[in-house]
Design a protein around this motif. Structure first.
Motif, PDB file in Angstrom:
ATOM      1  N   LEU A  26       0.855  -1.184   0.000  1.00 38.38           N
ATOM      2  CA  LEU A  26       0.000   0.000   0.000  1.00 38.38           C
ATOM      3  C   LEU A  26       0.888   1.230   0.000  1.00 38.38           C
ATOM      4  N   LEU A  27       0.500   2.254  -0.749  1.00 36.35           N
ATOM      5  CA  LEU A  27       1.230   3.511  -0.805  1.00 36.35           C
ATOM      6  C   LEU A  27       0.266   4.614  -0.395  1.00 36.35           C
ATOM      7  N   ILE A  28       0.634   5.368   0.631  1.00 37.41           N
ATOM      8  CA  ILE A  28      -0.255   6.394   1.171  1.00 37.41           C
ATOM      9  C   ILE A  28       0.426   7.750   1.140  1.00 37.41           C
ATOM     10  N   ASP A  29      -0.274   8.726   0.583  1.00 31.63           N
ATOM     11  CA  ASP A  29       0.128  10.129   0.572  1.00 31.63           C
ATOM     12  C   ASP A  29      -0.609  10.788   1.733  1.00 31.63           C
ATOM     13  N   VAL A  30       0.111  11.314   2.715  1.00 30.30           N
ATOM     14  CA  VAL A  30      -0.542  11.899   3.893  1.00 30.30           C
ATOM     15  C   VAL A  30      -0.588  13.428   3.852  1.00 30.30           C
ATOM     16  N   ARG A  31      -0.397  14.000   2.662  1.00 32.00           N
ATOM     17  CA  ARG A  31      -0.499  15.451   2.522  1.00 32.00           C
ATOM     18  C   ARG A  31      -1.975  15.860   2.445  1.00 32.00           C
ATOM     19  N   GLU A  32      -2.211  17.140   2.522  1.00 37.47           N
ATOM     20  CA  GLU A  32      -3.565  17.667   2.390  1.00 37.47           C
ATOM     21  C   GLU A  32      -3.979  17.668   0.915  1.00 37.47           C
ATOM     22  N   LEU A  33      -5.269  17.668   0.679  1.00 39.42           N
ATOM     23  CA  LEU A  33      -5.822  17.617  -0.675  1.00 39.42           C
ATOM     24  C   LEU A  33      -5.276  18.740  -1.557  1.00 39.42           C
ATOM     25  N   PRO A  71       2.519  -4.737   3.435  1.00 39.67           N
ATOM     26  CA  PRO A  71       3.437  -3.672   3.835  1.00 39.67           C
ATOM     27  C   PRO A  71       2.893  -2.329   3.352  1.00 39.67           C
ATOM     28  N   VAL A  72       3.304  -1.271   4.039  1.00 43.14           N
ATOM     29  CA  VAL A  72       2.806   0.068   3.739  1.00 43.14           C
ATOM     30  C   VAL A  72       3.986   1.017   3.564  1.00 43.14           C
ATOM     31  N   ALA A  73       3.898   1.882   2.555  1.00 43.00           N
ATOM     32  CA  ALA A  73       4.860   2.964   2.365  1.00 43.00           C
ATOM     33  C   ALA A  73       4.081   4.274   2.441  1.00 43.00           C
ATOM     34  N   VAL A  74       4.639   5.257   3.133  1.00 42.56           N
ATOM     35  CA  VAL A  74       3.977   6.555   3.280  1.00 42.56           C
ATOM     36  C   VAL A  74       4.924   7.670   2.877  1.00 42.56           C
ATOM     37  N   SER A  82       4.880  12.098   7.206  1.00 44.17           N
ATOM     38  CA  SER A  82       4.882  10.667   6.887  1.00 44.17           C
ATOM     39  C   SER A  82       5.546   9.867   8.007  1.00 44.17           C
ATOM     40  N   GLY A  83       6.507  10.460   8.708  1.00 45.39           N
ATOM     41  CA  GLY A  83       7.105   9.801   9.867  1.00 45.39           C
ATOM     42  C   GLY A  83       6.076   9.600  10.967  1.00 45.39           C
ATOM     43  N   MET A  84       5.254  10.624  11.212  1.00 46.21           N
ATOM     44  CA  MET A  84       4.194  10.502  12.220  1.00 46.21           C
ATOM     45  C   MET A  84       3.160   9.464  11.792  1.00 46.21           C
ATOM     46  N   ALA A  85       2.820   9.458  10.507  1.00 43.80           N
ATOM     47  CA  ALA A  85       1.856   8.481   9.996  1.00 43.80           C
ATOM     48  C   ALA A  85       2.410   7.067  10.105  1.00 43.80           C
ATOM     49  N   ALA A  86       3.697   6.898   9.809  1.00 40.37           N
ATOM     50  CA  ALA A  86       4.326   5.568   9.898  1.00 40.37           C
ATOM     51  C   ALA A  86       4.258   5.043  11.327  1.00 40.37           C
ATOM     52  N   TYR A  94      -0.174  -2.307  11.397  1.00 41.23           N
ATOM     53  CA  TYR A  94       0.323  -2.459  10.032  1.00 41.23           C
ATOM     54  C   TYR A  94       1.822  -2.682  10.084  1.00 41.23           C
ATOM     55  N   GLY A  95       2.333  -3.353   9.107  1.00 41.21           N
ATOM     56  CA  GLY A  95       3.766  -3.514   9.080  1.00 41.21           C
ATOM     57  C   GLY A  95       4.207  -4.497   8.020  1.00 41.21           C
ATOM     58  N   PRO A  96       5.417  -4.358   7.581  1.00 38.62           N
ATOM     59  CA  PRO A  96       6.290  -3.241   7.899  1.00 38.62           C
ATOM     60  C   PRO A  96       5.796  -1.952   7.245  1.00 38.62           C
ATOM     61  N   VAL A  97       6.129  -0.839   7.883  1.00 32.01           N
ATOM     62  CA  VAL A  97       5.761   0.486   7.366  1.00 32.01           C
ATOM     63  C   VAL A  97       7.052   1.236   7.053  1.00 32.01           C
ATOM     64  N   VAL A  98       7.125   1.777   5.832  1.00 26.87           N
ATOM     65  CA  VAL A  98       8.315   2.486   5.375  1.00 26.87           C
ATOM     66  C   VAL A  98       7.967   3.957   5.142  1.00 26.87           C
ATOM     67  N   ASN A  99       8.768   4.851   5.716  1.00 27.40           N
ATOM     68  CA  ASN A  99       8.623   6.282   5.457  1.00 27.40           C
ATOM     69  C   ASN A  99       9.509   6.618   4.266  1.00 27.40           C
ATOM     70  N   LEU A 100       8.884   6.964   3.136  1.00 27.09           N
ATOM     71  CA  LEU A 100       9.641   7.291   1.923  1.00 27.09           C
ATOM     72  C   LEU A 100      10.206   8.698   1.946  1.00 27.09           C
TER      73      LEU A 100
END
Length: 116
Positions: A26-33, A71-74, A82-86, A94-100
């Motif tokens: 999974l790839l997640i963008d945690v920025r605002e819209l 696994p999740v990448a943020v 993204s560090g806080m989200a990870a 969730y895991g492993p979680v990677v902060n890109l």
């Protein structure tokens, strides 16, 4: 001798992009819209702003949008959010979680960016 103490190496952006495209990560963008609209998103990413991670990603919540077991990448703009989200995703199981890091890191590593 103490291999369990060594951190798992972070996969390359190419490996992450391949895993996302194949549905194995999974790839997640945690920025605002507004940020995502202005600069685009990583190809295959789900936009879930950091403020909504507890609601949309917690498997104990009825509105959870993320499947477990992958696994999740943020990423965000620079890596802070993204560090806080990870950390939050790891606490949720969730895991492993990677902060890109940031979207620029994704693009610099060869990841495609698409308009939102």
């Amino acid at each position: 001798m103490f291999s369990f103490l060594r951190p798992t190496p972070k996969p390359s952006m190419t490996e992450i992009a391949e895993q996302v495209a194949q549905g194995r990560m999974l790839l997640i963008d945690v920025r605002e819209l507004a940020e995502a609209r202005a600069s685009g998103v990583a190809q295959g990413a789900r936009l879930i702003p950091l403020s909504l991670v507890p609601l949309k990603c917690d498997p104990r919540q009825p509105g959870c949008e993320l499947p477990q077991g992958l696994p999740v990448a943020v990423y965000c703009a620079s890596g802070g959010r993204s560090g806080m989200a990870a950390e939050a995703l790891t606490r949720m199981g969730y895991g492993p979680v990677v902060n890109l890091g940031g979207l620029r890191d994704w693009a610099a590593g060869g990841g495609a960016v698409v308009a939102l």
